[in-house]
Design a protein around this motif. Structure first.
Motif, PDB file in Angstrom:
ATOM      1  N   UNK A   1       0.836  -1.203   0.000  1.00 52.82           N
ATOM      2  CA  UNK A   1       0.000   0.000   0.000  1.00 52.82           C
ATOM      3  C   UNK A   1       0.870   1.252   0.000  1.00 52.82           C
ATOM      4  N   UNK A   2       0.529   2.183  -0.896  1.00 51.49           N
ATOM      5  CA  UNK A   2       1.190   3.480  -0.976  1.00 51.49           C
ATOM      6  C   UNK A   2       0.147   4.551  -0.684  1.00 51.49           C
TER       7      UNK A   2
ATOM      8  N   UNK B   1       1.966  -6.492  -7.144  1.00 51.46           N
ATOM      9  CA  UNK B   1       0.872  -5.532  -7.258  1.00 51.46           C
ATOM     10  C   UNK B   1       1.217  -4.319  -6.399  1.00 51.46           C
ATOM     11  N   UNK B   2       0.533  -3.236  -6.661  1.00 56.82           N
ATOM     12  CA  UNK B   2       0.642  -2.045  -5.824  1.00 56.82           C
ATOM     13  C   UNK B   2      -0.729  -1.387  -5.760  1.00 56.82           C
ATOM     14  N   UNK B   3      -1.059  -0.855  -4.598  1.00 53.29           N
ATOM     15  CA  UNK B   3      -2.312  -0.108  -4.435  1.00 53.29           C
ATOM     16  C   UNK B   3      -1.957   1.310  -4.001  1.00 53.29           C
ATOM     17  N   UNK B   4      -2.318   2.268  -4.846  1.00 48.46           N
ATOM     18  CA  UNK B   4      -2.159   3.685  -4.509  1.00 48.46           C
ATOM     19  C   UNK B   4      -3.466   4.163  -3.888  1.00 48.46           C
ATOM     20  N   UNK B   5      -3.387   4.503  -2.615  1.00 43.97           N
ATOM     21  CA  UNK B   5      -4.552   4.978  -1.867  1.00 43.97           C
ATOM     22  C   UNK B   5      -4.323   6.473  -1.649  1.00 43.97           C
TER      23      UNK B   5
ATOM     24  N   UNK C   1      -7.386  -4.203   5.466  1.00 40.67           N
ATOM     25  CA  UNK C   1      -8.060  -5.058   4.485  1.00 40.67           C
ATOM     26  C   UNK C   1      -7.368  -4.979   3.121  1.00 40.67           C
ATOM     27  N   UNK C   2      -6.964  -3.773   2.729  1.00 43.73           N
ATOM     28  CA  UNK C   2      -6.259  -3.622   1.462  1.00 43.73           C
ATOM     29  C   UNK C   2      -4.922  -4.347   1.474  1.00 43.73           C
TER      30      UNK C   2
END
Length: 269
Positions: A13-14, A140-144, A256-257
């Motif tokens: 997470x970012x 994977x990467x998630x940009x929040x 959760x993410x």
């Protein structure tokens, strides 16, 4: 002052924070009018609000104020919300539609281009570098993208904004499991209200980085500031007691993410 501050973590997470900075170069401060110098459109205390909620999360924070240049706008100047009131790449008004620069001191095209090079581009280069690093590690990467705003701004939207405004550009910037991991805690939270792809559908950051088919997912969270400030007016004081229930929901979302991104489910979402 450097245009951004990065804290690297080992999570997928970012957390992007484009509007929490308050730095305005002295030469620009001298050109702002009284309205502009108030910096009222800051995402006040956004880093403090998210601090410690997900150990290992990477954060990239812009240090400059959005009145210098808006790090969440298209650097080409295209509107994110055609036909609706909004503010531009280098704003000339605040969120109430009031001028922020002294007469004749608004930035011209050459100055906007220079600010893009000096502030906007380095901030996004930092995010892009973290996306590449995180994706290389996790697949994977998630940009929040972390945002907040006053609850009532008639120039931008009618009525009272929900506490949680989630934006995915109508589902284009992330896979559905990412949307659900964010939305479900918001809609289930007692005492809060939420909307998905309402007035705020995700800014340029979300739309630019969110390419789920490549393993990079992006989602924007716009929070109503009544949920964590003492008052939505100067001096914009952070209220730990008010923020506590909100932080609990945000911690649930980020956990959760993180779990979802580490599970491998997004590699074939």
């Amino acid at each position: 002052m450097t245009p951004f501050i990065t804290h690297q973590g080992d999570s997928p997470i970012i957390l992007g924070m484009p509007h929490g900075g308050t730095f305005v170069p002295p030469a620009l401060t001298a050109r702002l009018n009284e309205v502009g110098r108030a910096l009222a459109d800051t995402d006040w205390h956004i880093a403090q609000l998210y601090d410690g909620l997900l150990p290992g999360a990477t954060t990239v924070q812009a240090t400059f104020h959005r009145y210098v240049i808006d790090a969440n706008r298209d650097p080409a100047g295209a509107s994110l919300y055609p036909g609706q009131n909004t503010t531009g790449l280098c704003p000339t008004t605040d969120f109430d539609g009031l001028p922020i620069w002294q007469d004749g001191q608004e930035p011209g095209a050459d100055e906007i281009a220079q600010r893009t090079v000096e502030f906007h581009a380095p901030y996004h280069a930092a995010i892009a570098a973290e996306v590449a690093r995180v994706k290389a590690r996790h697949g994977v990467a998630i940009v929040y993208d972390c945002h907040s705003i006053r609850s009532e701004i008639p120039f931008l939207f009618p009525g009272l904004l929900p506490v949680f405004s989630i934006g995915t550009n109508e589902g284009k910037t992330c896979a559905d499991p990412v949307t659900q991991a964010v939305a479900q805690p918001c809609f289930a939270a007692s005492g809060f209200d939420a909307v998905l792809n309402g007035r705020f559908k995700g800014g340029w950051t979300t739309r630019h980085y969110g390419q789920p088919e490549t393993g990079v997912h992006a989602i924007q969270m716009e929070l109503a500031q009544r949920a964590y400030l003492t008052a939505e007016a100067a001096p914009w004081a952070y209220s730990p007691d008010t923020a506590k229930p909100l932080r609990a929901v945000l911690a649930q979302i980020l956990t959760s993410l993180d779990t979802l991104a580490r599970s491998g489910a997004l590699s074939h979402a």
